[in-house]
Design an enzyme around this catalytic site. Structure first.
Site, PDB file in Angstrom:
ATOM      1  N   ASP A 158      24.459  -9.179  -1.180  1.00 40.02           N
ATOM      2  CA  ASP A 158      24.618  -7.555  -1.062  1.00 40.02           C
ATOM      3  C   ASP A 158      23.243  -7.410  -0.590  1.00 40.02           C
ATOM      4  OD1 ASP A 158      27.432  -7.632  -2.423  1.00 40.02           O
ATOM      5  OD2 ASP A 158      26.616  -7.203  -4.401  1.00 40.02           O
ATOM      6  N   LYS A 166      27.219  -3.313   0.593  1.00 40.28           N
ATOM      7  CA  LYS A 166      27.474  -2.257   1.030  1.00 40.28           C
ATOM      8  C   LYS A 166      26.799  -1.038   0.869  1.00 40.28           C
ATOM      9  CE  LYS A 166      32.234  -2.748   0.277  1.00 40.28           C
ATOM     10  NZ  LYS A 166      31.942  -1.951   1.919  1.00 40.28           N
ATOM     11  N   MET A 221      27.008   3.289 -10.303  1.00 40.28           N
ATOM     12  CA  MET A 221      27.047   4.154  -8.559  1.00 40.28           C
ATOM     13  C   MET A 221      27.409   5.402  -8.834  1.00 40.28           C
ATOM     14  SD  MET A 221      29.254   0.674  -7.180  1.00 40.28           S
ATOM     15  CE  MET A 221      30.162   0.697  -8.606  1.00 40.28           C
TER      16      MET A 221
END
Length: 267
Positions: free
Chosen positions: A49, A71, A184
């Protein structure tokens, strides 16, 4: 041979043609599990990641291929289907593959999707748990996420997609009156806090934003639900960050008040 050496020697082997979906923890390499550390030392290819600490990647064995597959919300990112296809291709080429994710691979990390696809394609895999940032950031910030007499449950939720019509029922979470930990959530924080208050959660409820948890640059903002989104903007708190909303946040101040007395006792 030390006890630690024996433990490391007895850990499972990452075999050619196999993929480990592993968690790298909240950030600092000190929070890696021994099995993830072992995987780093065995892998031919590490598909990682974007937010993996460079010091963690530095633990990969000499000659291992480091393949970014991050991402990031609002930024150019790898497509999930391409990531999974790459894992399959690497495994079928006989490589020993470590898919390294921040936190825990099954906690909002798409590890479940990758596991299902690997299984459907007949690729051997192992899940290597990691310390999820939603819990680690609380401990690193002196916020006891569960406290007797204060709460009986914890809600872990994602703020990603909170602006969709089919998104989270924030009013239902507000009625629980239990601590809410948000992953998030920075992009949609204003709409989330507004929805929680519209659902009945008191605007005076303590809240905190914790950025870069466990790292040297960790930042902790403590405020209340009503002011959270505005204060985050004013203070320049940016992702990666974890949000926690609930009465347990108030415990941080009480612990900080006690620390000087403890330090005096230690002298």
């Amino acid at each position: 041979m030390t006890s630690l050496d024996r433990i490391m020697t007895d850990l499972p082997r990452l075999n050619p043609g196999e993929v480990w979906l592993a968690g790298a923890g909240p950030g600092d390499p000190a929070h890696l599990t021994l099995l993830t550390l072992s995987g780093l030392g065995q892998a031919d290819a590490v598909v990682h990641d974007a937010l993996i600490d460079p010091r963690v990647l530095g633990l990969a064995r000499a000659g291992a291929e480091l393949i970014p597959a991050g991402k990031r919300g609002g930024k150019p990112s790898a497509v999930q289907a391409d990531i999974t296809a790459q894992l399959i291709a690497l495994a079928r080429a006989g490589r020993r593959v470590l898919r390294l994710k921040g936190g825990d691979p099954f906690m909002f990390g798409r590890g479940g999707e990758e596991a299902f696809t690997l299984a459907a394609q007949g690729v051997r895999f192992r899940i290597v748990p990691g310390l999820t940032s939603g819990l680690a950031s609380m401990a690193a910030s002196l916020i006891p996420l569960t406290l007797r007499g204060v709460n009986q449950a914890v809600v872990l939720a994602t703020g990603h997609g909170a602006d969709r019509a089919d998104g989270m029922d924030w009013a239902a979470l507000a009625r629980l009156d239990q601590p809410i930990v948000l992953y998030m959530a920075m992009t949609n924080l204003a709409s989330i806090t507004a929805a929680l208050m519209a659902g009945g959660l008191n605007g005076a409820t303590p809240a905190a934003a914790i950025a870069s948890a466990t790292l040297a640059e960790q930042r902790i903002l403590v405020t209340d639900l009503a002011q959270l989104a505005e204060r985050v903007t004013i203070e320049g708190i940016a992702a990666p960050a974890i949000i926690v909303i609930g009465q347990v946040v108030a415990s941080r101040a009480r612990l900080l008040e006690l620390l000087p007395a403890l330090e005096a006792m230690a002298r």
